[in-house]
Design an enzyme around this catalytic site. Structure first.
Site, PDB file in Angstrom:
ATOM      1  N   ILE A  17      56.981  55.232  35.103  1.00  0.00           N
ATOM      2  CA  ILE A  17      55.890  56.081  35.554  1.00  0.00           C
ATOM      3  C   ILE A  17      56.014  56.368  37.042  1.00  0.00           C
ATOM      4  O   ILE A  17      55.831  57.505  37.493  1.00  0.00           O
ATOM      5  CB  ILE A  17      54.534  55.418  35.244  1.00  0.00           C
ATOM      6  CG1 ILE A  17      54.325  55.303  33.728  1.00  0.00           C
ATOM      7  CG2 ILE A  17      53.383  56.204  35.885  1.00  0.00           C
ATOM      8  CD1 ILE A  17      53.121  54.450  33.338  1.00  0.00           C
ATOM      9  N   ASP A  60      60.109  42.617  46.820  1.00  0.00           N
ATOM     10  CA  ASP A  60      59.093  42.109  45.908  1.00  0.00           C
ATOM     11  C   ASP A  60      57.716  42.214  46.573  1.00  0.00           C
ATOM     12  O   ASP A  60      57.538  41.796  47.717  1.00  0.00           O
ATOM     13  CB  ASP A  60      59.408  40.649  45.567  1.00  0.00           C
ATOM     14  CG  ASP A  60      58.586  40.107  44.416  1.00  0.00           C
ATOM     15  OD1 ASP A  60      57.419  40.518  44.261  1.00  0.00           O
ATOM     16  OD2 ASP A  60      59.104  39.261  43.673  1.00  0.00           O
ATOM     17  N   ASN A  87      51.496  51.793  41.910  1.00  0.00           N
ATOM     18  CA  ASN A  87      51.953  51.864  40.517  1.00  0.00           C
ATOM     19  C   ASN A  87      52.615  50.577  40.037  1.00  0.00           C
ATOM     20  O   ASN A  87      52.499  50.232  38.866  1.00  0.00           O
ATOM     21  CB  ASN A  87      52.930  53.026  40.362  1.00  0.00           C
ATOM     22  CG  ASN A  87      53.686  52.966  39.058  1.00  0.00           C
ATOM     23  OD1 ASN A  87      53.158  53.263  37.992  1.00  0.00           O
ATOM     24  ND2 ASN A  87      54.955  52.558  39.127  1.00  0.00           N
ATOM     25  N   TYR A 151      47.583  39.980  32.435  1.00  0.00           N
ATOM     26  CA  TYR A 151      47.826  41.366  32.852  1.00  0.00           C
ATOM     27  C   TYR A 151      46.548  42.189  32.745  1.00  0.00           C
ATOM     28  O   TYR A 151      46.188  42.935  33.663  1.00  0.00           O
ATOM     29  CB  TYR A 151      48.930  41.965  31.985  1.00  0.00           C
ATOM     30  CG  TYR A 151      49.128  43.450  32.154  1.00  0.00           C
ATOM     31  CD1 TYR A 151      49.841  43.962  33.233  1.00  0.00           C
ATOM     32  CD2 TYR A 151      48.602  44.351  31.227  1.00  0.00           C
ATOM     33  CE1 TYR A 151      50.017  45.334  33.387  1.00  0.00           C
ATOM     34  CE2 TYR A 151      48.777  45.720  31.370  1.00  0.00           C
ATOM     35  CZ  TYR A 151      49.488  46.210  32.448  1.00  0.00           C
ATOM     36  OH  TYR A 151      49.654  47.553  32.591  1.00  0.00           O
ATOM     37  N   LYS A 155      44.293  44.146  35.746  1.00  0.00           N
ATOM     38  CA  LYS A 155      44.000  45.578  35.759  1.00  0.00           C
ATOM     39  C   LYS A 155      42.494  45.836  35.753  1.00  0.00           C
ATOM     40  O   LYS A 155      42.027  46.849  36.290  1.00  0.00           O
ATOM     41  CB  LYS A 155      44.671  46.261  34.572  1.00  0.00           C
ATOM     42  CG  LYS A 155      46.193  46.301  34.673  1.00  0.00           C
ATOM     43  CD  LYS A 155      46.666  47.047  35.912  1.00  0.00           C
ATOM     44  CE  LYS A 155      48.163  47.241  35.927  1.00  0.00           C
ATOM     45  NZ  LYS A 155      48.632  48.010  37.102  1.00  0.00           N
ATOM     46  N   THR A 187      58.251  54.239  28.677  1.00  0.00           N
ATOM     47  CA  THR A 187      59.113  54.031  29.842  1.00  0.00           C
ATOM     48  C   THR A 187      60.369  53.276  29.422  1.00  0.00           C
ATOM     49  O   THR A 187      60.435  52.716  28.325  1.00  0.00           O
ATOM     50  CB  THR A 187      58.383  53.225  30.923  1.00  0.00           C
ATOM     51  OG1 THR A 187      58.090  51.910  30.395  1.00  0.00           O
ATOM     52  CG2 THR A 187      57.090  53.902  31.334  1.00  0.00           C
TER      53      THR A 187
END
Length: 258
Positions: A17, A60, A87, A151, A155, A187
């Site tokens: 993305i 990183d 992103n 995760y 978000k 992706t």
């Protein structure tokens, strides 16, 4: 040229993305800082876009000071900074049984704290140019899959950050902060991840209509097209908004039983 002369940092733009967004930004007249962890892939993107339009920074996001170095790279290379696209994200399977605190902290460091740090480092330049921030979240931020617990939480926190700063920075500094939440996107990394989990190489050619009513999942270029609106001046005074980019409604959905 909707982004003419703008300078934009796009994290995680060596692939997927982020790469699609960076390419679309340049096509719309911007210059970009390409960032990621894959030097060869990143250099391929820079070569494609041209050294007059793109520079590369490999580091990183969990490393101390990386946010300031990204900002310095943009300003030293192009003389200004107009926008940040947060992103980059670490996508890793975890649930209540497999998640320890060290793992959880690392996910939050990359997916939530690094975007905050980059906004903070970029703010003097964004304020000067009445710039903007676009955070790339995930529809998982509303709840998430059972095996994407850490995760999903990261978000969800990013959404709160977007709404909070989208209000505060807009009123105080004229800087807009918005977020798009992609659904399932094809992706390179997603294709590889699903194959590593035992699915066939061409798994994306046969997706259940429960997950993809259109018959396919979303392409990165489609998200890049949506991103340009939020980075361009045409989005005007809009700030603090979260927009889901999925092919079905999330809340109250009634998927087909067959």
């Amino acid at each position: 040229m909707r982004l003419e002369q703008k300078v934009i940092i796009v994290t995680g733009s060596c692939t997927g993305i982020g790469k699609a967004i960076a390419k679309r930004c340049v096509a719309e007249g911007a210059r970009v800082v390409i960032h990621g962890l894959e030097p060869e892939l990143g250099q391929e993107v820079v070569d494609e876009l041209g050294t007059a339009n793109a520079v590369l920074h490999i580091e990183d996001l969990a490393v101390e000071g990386v946010a300031q170095r990204l900002v310095d790279r943009a300003v030293q290379s192009f003389g200004r900074l107009d926008a940040v696209v947060n992103n980059a994200a670490l996508v890793a399977s975890s649930n209540i049984h497999t998640t320890d605190l060290a793992f959880f902290r690392h996910i939050l460091e990359v997916n939530t704290l690094a975007p905050f740090a980059l906004i903070q480092a970029a703010l003097p330049f964004l304020k000067e140019n009445r710039g903007c921030v676009l955070n790339i979240g995930s529809v998982n931020g509303w709840s998430g899959e059972p095996d994407l617990m850490a995760y999903s939480v990261s978000k969800g926190a990013l959404m709160t950050l977007t709404r909070n700063l989208g209000d505060t920075l807009h009123r105080e500094d004229g800087v807009r902060v918005n977020q798009i939440n992609p659904g399932w996107v094809l992706t390179e990394n997603e294709a590889r991840r699903k194959h590593e989990h035992g699915m066939p190489v061409d798994w994306y050619k046969d997706i259940s209509p429960v997950f993809a009513p259109s018959g396919r999942i979303i392409w990165p270029d489609e998200l890049a097209a949506a991103a340009i609106y939020w980075l361009a001046d045409e989005s005007g005074p809009i700030s603090g908004q979260i927009v889901d980019l999925e092919q079905y409604p999330l809340i109250g959905r009634n998927p087909p039983k067959n």
